[in-house]
Scaffold this active site. Structure first.
Site, PDB file in Angstrom:
ATOM      1  N   ARG A  11       0.832  -1.215   0.000  1.00  0.00           N
ATOM      2  CA  ARG A  11       0.000   0.000   0.000  1.00  0.00           C
ATOM      3  C   ARG A  11       0.859   1.256   0.000  1.00  0.00           C
ATOM      4  O   ARG A  11       0.574   2.208  -0.724  1.00  0.00           O
ATOM      5  CB  ARG A  11      -0.940  -0.032   1.214  1.00  0.00           C
ATOM      6  CG  ARG A  11      -2.085  -1.037   1.011  1.00  0.00           C
ATOM      7  CD  ARG A  11      -2.653  -1.478   2.334  1.00  0.00           C
ATOM      8  NE  ARG A  11      -3.861  -2.271   2.210  1.00  0.00           N
ATOM      9  CZ  ARG A  11      -3.907  -3.592   2.019  1.00  0.00           C
ATOM     10  NH1 ARG A  11      -2.784  -4.281   1.913  1.00  0.00           N
ATOM     11  NH2 ARG A  11      -5.070  -4.227   1.930  1.00  0.00           N
ATOM     12  N   SER A  31     -12.924  -9.142   1.265  1.00  0.00           N
ATOM     13  CA  SER A  31     -11.585  -9.082   0.684  1.00  0.00           C
ATOM     14  C   SER A  31     -11.013  -7.684   0.787  1.00  0.00           C
ATOM     15  O   SER A  31     -11.531  -6.732   0.198  1.00  0.00           O
ATOM     16  CB  SER A  31     -11.625  -9.505  -0.793  1.00  0.00           C
ATOM     17  OG  SER A  31     -10.414  -9.112  -1.427  1.00  0.00           O
ATOM     18  N   ASP A  40      -4.784 -15.698   6.444  1.00  0.00           N
ATOM     19  CA  ASP A  40      -3.411 -16.072   6.074  1.00  0.00           C
ATOM     20  C   ASP A  40      -2.748 -16.970   7.122  1.00  0.00           C
ATOM     21  O   ASP A  40      -1.729 -17.609   6.848  1.00  0.00           O
ATOM     22  CB  ASP A  40      -2.554 -14.816   5.872  1.00  0.00           C
ATOM     23  CG  ASP A  40      -2.995 -14.035   4.635  1.00  0.00           C
ATOM     24  OD1 ASP A  40      -3.643 -14.622   3.756  1.00  0.00           O
ATOM     25  OD2 ASP A  40      -2.683 -12.829   4.562  1.00  0.00           O
TER      26      ASP A  40
HETATM   27  C1  S3P Z   1      -4.413  -9.009   1.730  1.00  0.00           C
HETATM   28  C2  S3P Z   1      -5.702  -9.473   1.831  1.00  0.00           C
HETATM   29  C3  S3P Z   1      -6.037 -10.905   1.898  1.00  0.00           C
HETATM   30  C4  S3P Z   1      -4.811 -11.730   2.263  1.00  0.00           C
HETATM   31  C5  S3P Z   1      -3.598 -11.356   1.463  1.00  0.00           C
HETATM   32  C6  S3P Z   1      -3.252  -9.905   1.702  1.00  0.00           C
HETATM   33  C7  S3P Z   1      -4.197  -7.560   1.690  1.00  0.00           C
HETATM   34  O1  S3P Z   1      -6.500 -11.325   0.642  1.00  0.00           O
HETATM   35  O2  S3P Z   1      -5.084 -13.098   2.099  1.00  0.00           O
HETATM   36  O3  S3P Z   1      -2.501 -12.162   1.822  1.00  0.00           O
HETATM   37  O4  S3P Z   1      -3.049  -7.106   1.866  1.00  0.00           O
HETATM   38  O5  S3P Z   1      -5.165  -6.822   1.487  1.00  0.00           O
HETATM   39  P1  S3P Z   1      -8.040 -11.129   0.187  1.00  0.00           P
HETATM   40  O6  S3P Z   1      -8.287  -9.690  -0.008  1.00  0.00           O
HETATM   41  O7  S3P Z   1      -8.153 -11.902  -1.100  1.00  0.00           O
HETATM   42  O8  S3P Z   1      -8.852 -11.738   1.294  1.00  0.00           O
END
Ligand code: S3P
Length: 425
Positions: free
Chosen positions: A26, A165, A313
């Site tokens: 980010r 998500s 995760d």
């Molecule tokens: C993440 C969100 C999750 C996670 C990924 C990192 C993020 O995925 O599994 O390792 O940094 O926003 P999803 O948005 O698909 O749930």
């Protein structure tokens, strides 16, 4: 690459970990569209976050630095250049999904692709909202990478996320920066909020009302000095190692403890783990602290509903831990696990069984009964970093030497993992 793991004796360790992967992505993306030089310290050493830096460079942004310290010379909201070559997201779902939000707002066409695993991961979840905002996106078979993104003048939308998500939420909020007016996302359950925090740090106006997050379009984003906390999802492997090996204790310093990420600590504490988090501070809006863990016998528990999303995760390593608890660990409502870097329900159950651990595979989860013994085995990472690390930790508790095939996968999020593991003795 294959790694051999011998069972561990009780250990006492104080370890350092790489910078948080989610926050690093980010910071790099937002820095690229902010005005001026953003300096980022403790940037993740993982290959995924380097895929993001590569894409940012591909968009004409100067990224200087090496190791864990980078300076990104942001050119403002309208300062990206059409890439001369296709952008490579590697193995990184975060890179392709989140960056697509920025690409959708550009006055040019870009193509972004990934490796074999990423090329099988679903992209409709971002294509739908971005199309509503006015971008045109083409995908292989209408849903898989590579993506061809025809940027446009975007319209603001209010989008109800059909899946929990944070990547999709981030994609829409980043696209919202390029739209006139307010773009908002309503989440089914709360997901990690690093984007909201980072956007505010860079000067955007973000409002949060229950599960609705809104961003005001066309902000002036200003460069920042930023430090990334250490990655709690990487710490999870070592925390579980300390809980698996009787008599052990562990300290990890400067870890990101954002409440939308730290459900792991509450879940473990709820099962009887002895965990302390001294030295809490706030850095760039993110909660940071140390984690001190002591081995203790654990009861077991159930991960379901919103907790599943909060632990998504960490589930591979928690499934491993389940076998060593009194009552085992059950995971439900986790169909998202099937579309991660691998189908993590299948790859976890497969490797547990190789270690002689009984585990039941459910369509949207798994059940690992407790009080089981780990047997030395040949483990396969299936190219998935979190599977390699979860089973390296399981092997510490085995009755002999185990091997992990595809051990190089750890470089996706934690290249120093094997050296750090060796430090446990
Ligand atoms: C993440 C969100 C999750 C996670 C990924 C990192 C993020 O995925 O599994 O390792 O940094 O926003 P999803 O948005 O698909 O749930």
């Amino acid at each position: 690459m294959e790694k051999r793991i011998v069972p561990a004796q009780k250990f006492s360790a104080d370890i350092a970990l790489p910078g948080d992967k989610s926050i690093s992505h980010r910071y790099a993306m937002i820095a690229a569209i902010a005005e001026g030089e953003t300096r980022i310290r403790n940037y993740s050493t993982g290959a995924d976050c380097h895929s993001t830096l590569g894409c940012v460079r591909g968009l004409g942004i100067d990224v200087a630095g090496s190791g864990t310290e980078f300076t990104i010379r942001g050119q403002g909201l309208d300062g990206l250049r059409a890439p001369a070559a296709d952008l490579d997201a590697g193995n990184s779902g975060s890179t392709i999904r989140m960056l697509s939000g920025i690409l959708a707002g550009q006055p040019f066409v870009s193509r972004i692709f990934g490796d074999e695993s990423l090329s099988r991961r679903p992209m409709r979840r971002i294509m739908t909202p971005l199309a509503q905002m006015g971008a045109e996106i083409r995908a292989r078979e209408g849903k898989f990478p590579p993506l061809e993104i025809h940027g446009a003048r975007l319209r603001p939308i209010e989008y109800a996320l059909p899946v929990a998500s944070a990547q999709v939420k981030t994609c829409v909020l980043l696209a919202g920066l390029f739209a006139e007016g307010e773009t908002s996302v309503v989440e089914p359950v709360r997901s990690r909020d690093h984007t909201e925090i980072a956007l505010r740090e860079f000067g955007a106006e973000v409002t949060v009302e229950r599960r609705k997050i809104a961003v005001a379009g066309r902000p002036k984003l200003a460069a920042r000095e930023l430090a990334v906390p250490s990655d709690l999802s990487s710490a999870a492997f070592f925390i579980v190692a300390a809980l698996l090996v009787p008599g052990s204790n562990l300290a990890v310093r400067g870890v990101g403890l954002n409440p939308t990420r730290s459900a792991l600590l509450d879940f473990l504490t709820g099962m009887g783990a002895k965990i302390r988090v001294p030295n809490l501070e706030s850095h760039n809006g993110e909660l940071v602290g140390d984690i001190v863990v002591e081995h203790a016998p654990l009861r077991g528990g159930t991960i379901a509903n919103g907790l599943t999303a909060a632990l998504i995760d960490e589930i591979p390593v928690l499934a491993v831990l389940g076998a060593a608890t009194e009552e085992g660990i059950a995971v439900k409502d986790a169909s998202e696990l099937r579309i991660k870097e691998t189908d993590r329900i299948r790859t976890v159950v497969e490797n547990l069984r190789r270690m002689g651990i009984a585990a039941e595979e459910l369509p949207d989860g798994l059940v690992v009964p407790g009080r089981q013994k780990f047997h030395a085995a040949r483990i396969d990472s299936f190219g998935d970093h979190r599977i390699a690390m979860a089973f390296a930790v399981a092997a510490l508790r085995a009755d002999g030497e185990s091997t992990i095939q595809g051990a190089e996968a750890v470089s996706i999020s934690f290249p120093e993992f094997w050296e750090t593991l060796a430090r446990l003795g």
